[in-house]
Design a protein around this motif. Structure first.
Motif: not given
Lengths: 127, 127
Positions: B44-50, B91-101
Motif C-alpha cells: 500500500x505504501x509503495x503504491x501511495x508513494x507513486x 475513504x481516501x488515503x494519502x502518504x504522510x510523506x511531509x511528516x515522515x520526511x
C-alpha cells in the motif's frame, strides 16, 4: 541456516551450541523492519552499531526480564540483524552491517539516524 | 488525535466519520517500522508513494480479506504513515510523506528503495 553437508559424520563439539542464522540472501526487509520496530531491540542495535567488534549479551542491561532479553536477541538473530556466537560460556553479538548494507543500501544508517533524532526530541534513557 | 474542544456543543455532521490520526509530533519511529514490516502494508505504501494525490481504498486489490485490508489501513493510519479521510462514501488515503520526511529524513526513501531492491531480487506480484 547452516546446512550439514555430512549428516552421518561425527558432530563437531560446537554443534549443540551453534545458533541458526539466515544466510544473507534469506534476509527479508519485512523481518528486518519487524526486528527494529521494538524499542529494546533498537537499543541493542544502536549499541552494537557503535561497536566495531562483538559484545556479550551480559553488557546489555535492558530494563526487561532475562527471558525477554533472550527473546529479543533471538528475534534480532533470526531476522538477520545480528550474528550470535558462543565463545566459551559467553554469547557474543555483532551487527550484520555488511549483509544489511549489501542488501538494503542506506537503510540501516537511516534507521539509526532516525532513532538518534527521535531520542533527541523525546529524551531517553539509553544505558 | 483530534481533541473535542466543545464536547457539549452539537456535533458537526462529519464527527462520526472523522478518523483519528497521530499529530506529527506523536509519530514514533517504532510504530512506523512496525507499520512497514508487513508486506501488504508495504505494498500500500509503495503504491501511495507513486501517487501525488489520494487513492481510494477500493483501488487496492490486496490478496487478503476485506476486513484484513481495513485492518492494515487502520494500522498505517494509527502509526502515522497515512492520512485517511472520508470523501462522500469513499475513504481516501494519502502518504504522510511531509511528516515522515520531517521527522525521519531519508528513512521513507531508503525503505522504499530497499523494498524495490528486494522485489527485484525475489520477483513479486505487486498489483
Amino acid at each position: 541456516m547452516q546446512t550439514q553437508t555430512t549428516p552421518t559424520a561425527p558432530q563437531p563439539q560446537t554443534t549443540g551450541r551453534s545458533l541458526e542464522h539466515p544466510r544473507r540472501e534469506e534476509i527479508r526487509l519485512e523481518d528486518v523492519l519487524h526486528a527494529l520496530s521494538e524499542p529494546m531491540r533498537m537499543r541493542v542495535v544502536r549499541t552494537l552499531a557503535e561497536e566495531p567488534g562483538e559484545l556479550s549479551c551480559s553488557v546489555f542491561d535492558l530494563p526487561v526480564s532475562k527471558s525477554t532479553t533472550t527473546h529479543h536477541f533471538r528475534v534480532l538473530r533470526e531476522c538477520g540483524v545480528i550474528n550470535q556466537i558462543y565463545r566459551g560460556t559467553a554469547k557474543m553479538n555483532a551487527l550484520r552491517r555488511d549483509d544489511l548494507d549489501a542488501l538494503f543500501p542506506g537503510l540501516l544508517d537511516s534507521v539509526l539516524a532516525a532513532a538518534a533524532l527521535q531520542e533527541g526530541r523525546l529524551g531517553g534513557d539509553r544505558g
